[in-house]
Write an enzyme that holds these catalytic residues in place. Structure first.
Site, PDB file in Angstrom:
ATOM      1  N   GLU A 263       0.748  -1.082  -0.122  1.00 50.31           N
ATOM      2  CA  GLU A 263       0.094   0.048  -0.109  1.00 50.31           C
ATOM      3  C   GLU A 263       0.924   1.177  -0.050  1.00 50.31           C
ATOM      4  OE1 GLU A 263      -2.900  -0.214   3.320  1.00 50.31           O
ATOM      5  OE2 GLU A 263      -3.513  -2.350   2.592  1.00 50.31           O
ATOM      6  N   HIS A 282      -7.938   1.332   1.387  1.00 48.16           N
ATOM      7  CA  HIS A 282      -7.628   0.997   2.838  1.00 48.16           C
ATOM      8  C   HIS A 282      -8.405   2.378   3.685  1.00 48.16           C
ATOM      9  CE1 HIS A 282      -4.816  -0.514   6.198  1.00 48.16           C
ATOM     10  NE2 HIS A 282      -5.879  -0.020   6.727  1.00 48.16           N
TER      11      HIS A 282
END
Ligand code: NAD
Length: 307
Positions: A263, A282
């Site tokens: 990420e 997220h």
């Protein structure tokens, strides 16, 4: 005392800290390693989200630090035993963003079961895909399978019961007669039972050795045909390539993925052409209200720990 905040935090909670201490607040500090290490060397408290890795060089730099505040709940970005061995208290925002995640799960489940909400471009263009969209499924009466029946899992179960879903849950740490199951109205089940019988499977486990790779290709293949997989827990728990392949093959009926191995996730051609797939960056736990609760909880607990 000096507090450094390395990722975004509600500004009013930052002001609460700044009223009593010297605060360095830079939501991008996480991306500036040299500045981060310099600031860390003289701080008494550090507040992070999920991207700042509190281990290795950063941990070694935290010579005067007494407390690590975590704006969220997963602690996989913090070497908790090493922090504690160095005399630091690690404080997560337990429960503060659970409702945001639970609502994301229910919304994704309803969208994916119904399957009718991606028609805007076609309808606006004067096409009328009514026949193609007439086989959506209702949510009531479907079985929600929860893997990890902690704070978020239980809240998700309560919301699902309000929609008349059947709820089954697997948690290896909880006894099958634990009061939480009855309080939610959920049935305790084994992992295999959840996988084989749920219409929607949702994951709410921490990333630890026992959960790494939990939803591999084999377990995804064992899910009910047409079922939906939702992962808001952590990357590395679900094999996303296997999810993409299963969607394309028509086995899985939908998936919502909020967390990834890397990420931010780089461009991933494997997701091209995947039907019924929701990808989000997220954010399932991050809402206006969730951020406010998380930020004030951590500000108050850090102030208390510094007293
Ligand atoms: P929690 O600690 O309250 O619950 C986790 C549950 O998982 C516990 O009941 C535990 O017994 C269970 N568990 C542990 N190992 C397991 C295994 N191998 N199989 C099944 N269950 C297992 O945590 P929570 O607040 O419910 O949060 C769960 C996870 O969700 C966090 O660890 C975090 O990684 C993730 N999370 C993500 C977001 C987001 O924005 N995407 C936000 C909040 C939390």
């Amino acid at each position: 005392m000096k507090i450094i905040i390395t990722e975004f935090m509600d500004e009013r909670a930052v002001a609460q800290l700044a009223a009593k201490h010297d605060v360095v607040y830079d939501p991008k500090l996480v991306d500036k390693p040299a500045e981060l290490l310099e600031a860390a060397a003289t701080c008494h408290a550090i507040i992070v989200r999920n991207r700042t890795q509190v281990r290795g060089d950063l941990l070694a730099a935290l010579k005067s630090c007494k407390v690590v505040g975590r704006l969220g709940v997963g602690l996989d970005n913090i070497d908790v035993p090493a922090c504690e061995a160095a005399g630091m208290k690690v404080i997560p925002a337990t429960g503060a963003n659970a409702l945001s995640v639970a609502e994301y799960v229910i919304a994704s489940a309803m969208l994916l079961l119904r399957g009718t909400f991606a028609s805007t471009p076609e309808v606006a263009a004067g096409k009328w895909p009514r026949n193609a969209l007439s086989n959506g499924r209702e949510t009531a009466g479907k079985t929600l399978g929860i893997i990890g029946f902690g704070s978020i899992g239980q809240l998700t179960g309560k919301l699902a019961k309000a929609l008349a879903m059947n709820v089954i849950a697997y948690d290896p740490v909880m006894k099958s007669d634990a009061p939480a199951f009855a309080q939610v109205g959920a049935k305790a089940a084994t992992l295999d039972e959840v996988i084989a019988s749920a219409d929607v499977v949702t994951l709410h486990v921490p990333l630890v050795d026992g959960t790494r790779g939990l939803f591999n290709a084999q377990r995804i293949a064992a899910m009910k045909p047409g079922s939906i997989l939702i992962n808001t827990s952590r990357g590395h728990i679900v094999d996303v390539a296997a999810v993409a392949a299963s969607l394309k093959a028509g086995h899985l009926g939908g998936a919502a993925l909020d967390v990834f191995d890397t990420e931010p996730m780089p461009a991933e051609p494997m997701f091209e052409g995947c039907p019924s797939l929701i990808l989000t960056p997220h954010i399932s736990g991050v809402t206006y209200e969730g951020n406010e609760r998380v930020s004030f909880m951590i500000a108050e607990k850090v102030l208390e720990a510094l007293q």
